[in-house]
Design a protein around this motif. Structure first.
Motif: not given
Length: 267
Positions: A195, A208, A210, A227, A229, A231, A236, A238, A240
């Protein structure tokens, strides 16, 4: 580590916005966030900040593992002075493996344990090519008894000044682990977790992981699995990176469900 790819301050900022602006401003603020996008170039910036210090990181790790105490040594273009608590390194127009020229100095302090080794490097305007590095990076090295699984925990609080004068700041923690396939070495994998926060070009990116990012470090140039995350200033998304297939694409999903394919090589 350009094959890969933090946010209490961002949360406080968001709370302040909600407090200062009246309800009549909510739609306007939401629209500002919705109008933002995240580009492949930004994803690469977030992932690749370690590139700027990687050449120096390799050298100071090697010096730490050599473990010479209370000595001074000179190796071609850099001088190392050891003490009981660490060592300092001064570079004078160093170039390793035909890489960027390194100048300046840094101070390393260390602590050794039974299961791991740890040290902190403090950079003071250390230059690598046309960029300057300031701040600290703390490293903890772990390995299993068989030696086929090695990991580095890295906590950064540093900034990098680029050739054009712009500054990239990074704060937070990452874990880099190497899983070696003893039967088929070319199938060995690099894994990244953590993170962290990156500030660049007036934007704040909170990251982050995940699902750990993975890549075959012999055949893949980019993360091929995992994956993230992300921001960006309140937006926000995601990201992949795929199912393990070695390619340069990733799927980015926005809050409204829109999926955009980005090419990590398009920079």
């Amino acid at each position: 580590m350009n094959k890969f790819i933090k946010g209490s301050k961002l949360a406080l900022f968001s709370m302040t916005v909600l407090f200062v602006f009246s309800c009549s401003k909510d739609d306007e603020v939401d629209q500002i966030v919705q109008d933002q996008v995240v580009t492949a170039t930004e994803v690469q910036t977030i992932i690749a900040t370690d590139d700027y210090s990687s050449a120096v990181d390799d050298i100071i790790t090697d010096l730490f593992q050599n473990g010479e105490s209370s000595k001074s040594s000179k190796n071609d273009c850099y001088v190392t002075t050891y003490s009981d608590t660490g060592y300092s390194v001064t570079f004078d127009n160093c170039s390793f493996d035909d890489g960027e020229i390194i100048n300046g100095s840094l101070v390393v302090t260390y602590k050794e344990g039974e299961e791991s080794s740890a040290f902190t490097a403090a950079y003071n305007n250390l230059t690598v090519g046309d960029i300057a590095i300031n701040g600290t990076r703390s490293f903890t090295i772990n390995s299993n008894s068989e030696g086929n699984d090695i990991s580095f925990d890295i906590v950064s609080d540093m900034n990098v000044k680029l050739e054009d004068g712009s500054i990239i700041e990074e704060m937070g923690s990452k874990n880099f682990s190497f899983e070696f396939d003893t039967e088929n070495f070319e199938e060995s994998v690099l894994i990244i977790d953590g993170d962290w926060t990156v500030k660049a070009n007036g934007n704040t990116y909170t990251v982050n992981i995940t699902s750990p990012l993975k890549t075959n470090f012999f055949s893949c140039e980019h993360a091929s699995e995992g994956v993230m995350s992300l921001n960006k200033n309140g937006l926000a998304v995601t990201i992949d990176f795929g199912d393990g297939t070695c390619d340069d694409v990733a799927d980015m999903t926005y809050p409204d469900g829109t999926v955009e394919e980005i090419k990590l090589s398009d920079i």
